[in-house]
Design a protein around this motif. Structure first.
Motif, PDB file in Angstrom:
ATOM      1  N   SER A  91       6.773  60.991  37.818  1.00  0.00           N
ATOM      2  CA  SER A  91       6.932  59.851  38.726  1.00  0.00           C
ATOM      3  C   SER A  91       5.951  59.849  39.891  1.00  0.00           C
ATOM      4  CB  SER A  91       8.366  59.751  39.232  1.00  0.00           C
ATOM      5  OG  SER A  91       8.694  60.881  40.002  1.00  0.00           O
ATOM      6  N   GLY A  92       5.535  61.009  40.353  1.00  0.00           N
ATOM      7  CA  GLY A  92       4.605  61.055  41.482  1.00  0.00           C
ATOM      8  C   GLY A  92       3.156  60.872  41.095  1.00  0.00           C
ATOM      9  N   THR A  93       2.799  61.239  39.869  1.00  0.00           N
ATOM     10  CA  THR A  93       1.399  61.205  39.468  1.00  0.00           C
ATOM     11  C   THR A  93       1.074  60.122  38.455  1.00  0.00           C
ATOM     12  OG1 THR A  93       1.842  62.880  37.782  1.00  0.00           O
ATOM     13  CG2 THR A  93       1.032  63.658  39.919  1.00  0.00           C
ATOM     14  N   ALA A 128       5.960  57.476  33.634  1.00  0.00           N
ATOM     15  CA  ALA A 128       7.274  57.972  34.051  1.00  0.00           C
ATOM     16  C   ALA A 128       8.350  56.921  33.799  1.00  0.00           C
ATOM     17  CB  ALA A 128       7.248  58.363  35.528  1.00  0.00           C
ATOM     18  N   LEU A 129       8.033  55.669  34.111  1.00  0.00           N
ATOM     19  CA  LEU A 129       9.012  54.602  33.910  1.00  0.00           C
ATOM     20  C   LEU A 129       9.388  54.488  32.436  1.00  0.00           C
ATOM     21  CD1 LEU A 129      10.708  52.351  35.121  1.00  0.00           C
ATOM     22  CD2 LEU A 129       8.761  50.805  34.754  1.00  0.00           C
ATOM     23  N   LYS A 130       8.421  54.616  31.559  1.00  0.00           N
ATOM     24  CA  LYS A 130       8.712  54.569  30.119  1.00  0.00           C
ATOM     25  C   LYS A 130       9.753  55.613  29.745  1.00  0.00           C
ATOM     26  CE  LYS A 130       6.440  56.611  26.315  1.00  0.00           C
ATOM     27  NZ  LYS A 130       5.220  56.950  25.597  1.00  0.00           N
ATOM     28  N   TRP A 131       9.530  56.858  30.170  1.00  0.00           N
ATOM     29  CA  TRP A 131      10.451  57.936  29.796  1.00  0.00           C
ATOM     30  C   TRP A 131      11.817  57.754  30.438  1.00  0.00           C
ATOM     31  CZ3 TRP A 131       9.145  59.867  25.546  1.00  0.00           C
ATOM     32  CH2 TRP A 131       7.816  60.093  25.222  1.00  0.00           C
ATOM     33  N   LEU A 132      11.842  57.298  31.691  1.00  0.00           N
ATOM     34  CA  LEU A 132      13.125  57.081  32.355  1.00  0.00           C
ATOM     35  C   LEU A 132      13.902  55.947  31.699  1.00  0.00           C
ATOM     36  CD1 LEU A 132      12.016  57.511  36.084  1.00  0.00           C
ATOM     37  CD2 LEU A 132      13.363  59.118  34.699  1.00  0.00           C
ATOM     38  N   GLU A 133      13.215  54.888  31.312  1.00  0.00           N
ATOM     39  CA  GLU A 133      13.883  53.771  30.634  1.00  0.00           C
ATOM     40  C   GLU A 133      14.420  54.206  29.272  1.00  0.00           C
ATOM     41  OE1 GLU A 133      14.679  50.814  31.654  1.00  0.00           O
ATOM     42  OE2 GLU A 133      13.394  50.377  33.357  1.00  0.00           O
ATOM     43  N   LEU A 134      13.658  55.021  28.545  1.00  0.00           N
ATOM     44  CA  LEU A 134      14.134  55.529  27.254  1.00  0.00           C
ATOM     45  C   LEU A 134      15.370  56.402  27.445  1.00  0.00           C
ATOM     46  CD1 LEU A 134      10.704  56.310  25.577  1.00  0.00           C
ATOM     47  CD2 LEU A 134      12.413  54.665  24.749  1.00  0.00           C
ATOM     48  N   ALA A 135      15.325  57.254  28.464  1.00  0.00           N
ATOM     49  CA  ALA A 135      16.478  58.117  28.746  1.00  0.00           C
ATOM     50  C   ALA A 135      17.688  57.277  29.151  1.00  0.00           C
ATOM     51  CB  ALA A 135      16.125  59.123  29.840  1.00  0.00           C
ATOM     52  N   ALA A 136      17.452  56.223  29.915  1.00  0.00           N
ATOM     53  CA  ALA A 136      18.549  55.347  30.327  1.00  0.00           C
ATOM     54  C   ALA A 136      19.158  54.635  29.115  1.00  0.00           C
ATOM     55  CB  ALA A 136      18.047  54.328  31.348  1.00  0.00           C
ATOM     56  N   ALA A 191      19.618  58.661  34.576  1.00  0.00           N
ATOM     57  CA  ALA A 191      18.354  58.046  34.166  1.00  0.00           C
ATOM     58  C   ALA A 191      18.250  56.597  34.626  1.00  0.00           C
ATOM     59  CB  ALA A 191      18.187  58.140  32.657  1.00  0.00           C
ATOM     60  N   SER A 192      19.320  55.858  34.528  1.00  0.00           N
ATOM     61  CA  SER A 192      19.295  54.448  34.909  1.00  0.00           C
ATOM     62  C   SER A 192      18.956  54.286  36.384  1.00  0.00           C
ATOM     63  CB  SER A 192      20.639  53.808  34.595  1.00  0.00           C
ATOM     64  OG  SER A 192      20.620  52.447  34.923  1.00  0.00           O
ATOM     65  N   VAL A 193      19.589  55.094  37.217  1.00  0.00           N
ATOM     66  CA  VAL A 193      19.325  55.041  38.661  1.00  0.00           C
ATOM     67  C   VAL A 193      17.879  55.421  38.951  1.00  0.00           C
ATOM     68  CG1 VAL A 193      19.911  56.083  40.892  1.00  0.00           C
ATOM     69  CG2 VAL A 193      21.724  55.459  39.291  1.00  0.00           C
ATOM     70  N   ALA A 194      17.408  56.489  38.316  1.00  0.00           N
ATOM     71  CA  ALA A 194      16.029  56.940  38.536  1.00  0.00           C
ATOM     72  C   ALA A 194      15.034  55.870  38.092  1.00  0.00           C
ATOM     73  CB  ALA A 194      15.773  58.251  37.797  1.00  0.00           C
ATOM     74  N   ALA A 195      15.300  55.227  36.955  1.00  0.00           N
ATOM     75  CA  ALA A 195      14.405  54.178  36.455  1.00  0.00           C
ATOM     76  C   ALA A 195      14.370  52.993  37.418  1.00  0.00           C
ATOM     77  CB  ALA A 195      14.837  53.731  35.067  1.00  0.00           C
ATOM     78  N   LEU A 224       7.005  49.942  41.857  1.00  0.00           N
ATOM     79  CA  LEU A 224       5.855  49.590  41.035  1.00  0.00           C
ATOM     80  C   LEU A 224       5.547  48.100  41.109  1.00  0.00           C
ATOM     81  CD1 LEU A 224       6.672  51.646  37.812  1.00  0.00           C
ATOM     82  CD2 LEU A 224       5.272  52.312  39.758  1.00  0.00           C
ATOM     83  N   SER A 225       4.318  47.774  40.743  1.00  0.00           N
ATOM     84  CA  SER A 225       3.943  46.358  40.661  1.00  0.00           C
ATOM     85  C   SER A 225       4.587  45.745  39.417  1.00  0.00           C
ATOM     86  CB  SER A 225       2.414  46.230  40.562  1.00  0.00           C
ATOM     87  OG  SER A 225       1.963  46.708  39.301  1.00  0.00           O
ATOM     88  N   LYS A 226       4.599  44.435  39.364  1.00  0.00           N
ATOM     89  CA  LYS A 226       5.150  43.728  38.204  1.00  0.00           C
ATOM     90  C   LYS A 226       4.377  44.125  36.940  1.00  0.00           C
ATOM     91  CE  LYS A 226       7.837  40.530  36.457  1.00  0.00           C
ATOM     92  NZ  LYS A 226       9.229  40.817  36.210  1.00  0.00           N
ATOM     93  N   GLN A 227       3.070  44.263  37.065  1.00  0.00           N
ATOM     94  CA  GLN A 227       2.239  44.632  35.911  1.00  0.00           C
ATOM     95  C   GLN A 227       2.605  46.033  35.413  1.00  0.00           C
ATOM     96  OE1 GLN A 227      -1.979  44.833  36.648  1.00  0.00           O
ATOM     97  NE2 GLN A 227      -2.467  45.098  34.495  1.00  0.00           N
TER      98      GLN A 227
END
Length: 109
Positions: free
Chosen positions: A57-59, A64-72, A79-83, A90-93
């Motif tokens: 998430s920091g780098t 990171a968002l992909k993995w967090l969304e998959l975990a959620a 995972a849902s909260v972290a995502a 993040l930007s919309k893009q």
């Protein structure tokens, strides 16, 4: 006419700070954990996806968002909260790219 002034000295290539043995070892352990989590995440392990998402998430926030969304999606605790927290930074893009990566994900077998 007077000669032109000499050029300025080149900037330093890098800055080196000495690390203690414990800092080096903790970095190695973290790297080993990241490698292990990355492999498990690609095989669809939700807890590994959560840990990998947190560590990136920091780098690499888009990845990171992909993995967090998959975990959620797999109902990994927290995972849902972290995502949602990461998506809010993040930007919309970047968010759209992360969501597209989730849709394209196929776990290894």
């Amino acid at each position: 006419p007077p000669p032109p002034p000499p050029p300025p000295p080149p900037p330093p290539l890098f800055f080196y700070t000495q690390k203690t043995a414990s800092e080096i070892l903790s970095g190695l352990v973290g790297s080993e954990m990241c490698i292990r989590d990355r492999v498990k995440a690609h095989f669809g392990d939700a807890s590994a996806q959560l840990e990998l998402g947190k560590s990136l998430s920091g780098t690499r926030p888009g990845e990171a968002l992909k993995w967090l969304e998959l975990a959620a999606a797999a109902k990994a605790k927290g995972a849902s909260v972290a995502a949602k927290e990461l998506a809010g930074t993040l930007s919309k893009q970047q968010t759209n790219q992360g969501q597209a990566a989730v849709k394209a994900f196929k776990p290894l077998k």
